[in-house]
Design an enzyme around this catalytic site. Sequence first.
Site: not given
Length: 299
Positions: A173-175, A202
Amino acid sequence: MITIAAFYRFAPLPDPAALRGPLARLACGRGVKGSILLAPEGVNGTIAGEAAAVEAVLDRLREEPGLEALSAKVSHADAMPFGKLKVRLKREIVTMGRPLAPGDAVGDYVDPADWNDVLRDPDTVAIDVRNDYEVAIGSFAGAVDPGTAAFGDFPDWWAENRARLAGKRIAMFCTGGIRCEKSTALLRAEGVADVVHLRGGILKYLEEVPETESLWRGGCFVFDDRVSVGHGLTPAGHVLCHACRRPLAPADRERPDWEEGVSCRRCIGTYDEADRERFRERMRQIELARARGGRHLGG
């Protein structure tokens, strides 16, 4: 009310330079500010302005072959979060040192509503592929922090840690999702079959998953004047140290090493007094601009 749109799409752009000028003229003419990166592998950006103006820029991008399905994550702010517009040409729209080629397979997508089940699975390892300073202010409970200073460090981290994660499903996961596209493509290229990532990143999770059900802890760093957001994409209260460009919690501003625009607990030992005096002069110029009702480009 200002509309903020964050977007990216991997698609072959044969001539990014030809798109740069028309796109910049359109955005400037409509008062849109922010950052847009153009590269042979696609487009990545966050822009802000009046809703119709932002949509006009997105529609122009959608005219390009391969970008027709470009979508954006939209949020709002009371004030313009950017000081100017930057449209830049890059080798990659997110730098990992390995451009994404057409046809490169990426991980399977998991919708935000199903992400909690992934995190709770004992046979799954969740990896936060953001930079260390982003992870420091918030992440999912139990996720692995690679401790990388830049996304380009991730391939080396994976090479060093792949053996200990063998046999596990990998969830990344990332922004907003862009770094997950590349990192899962890297793993797929190296033969890792069971790899997934959070659709929309996210930000989409914080937008859609109720706080009462959320496994997110802390704030999510964003690359604009809001600095961080929480559930519902509302500002989470962090500020940016304009010396080292790192996010700080409200309590950090109560420490003796905090001086606005000059130093914080993260960088107090990094710069010498000549640097700090230069930073103080920049802060004086920023304050003068504020007093005139304007904005200094350094602030």
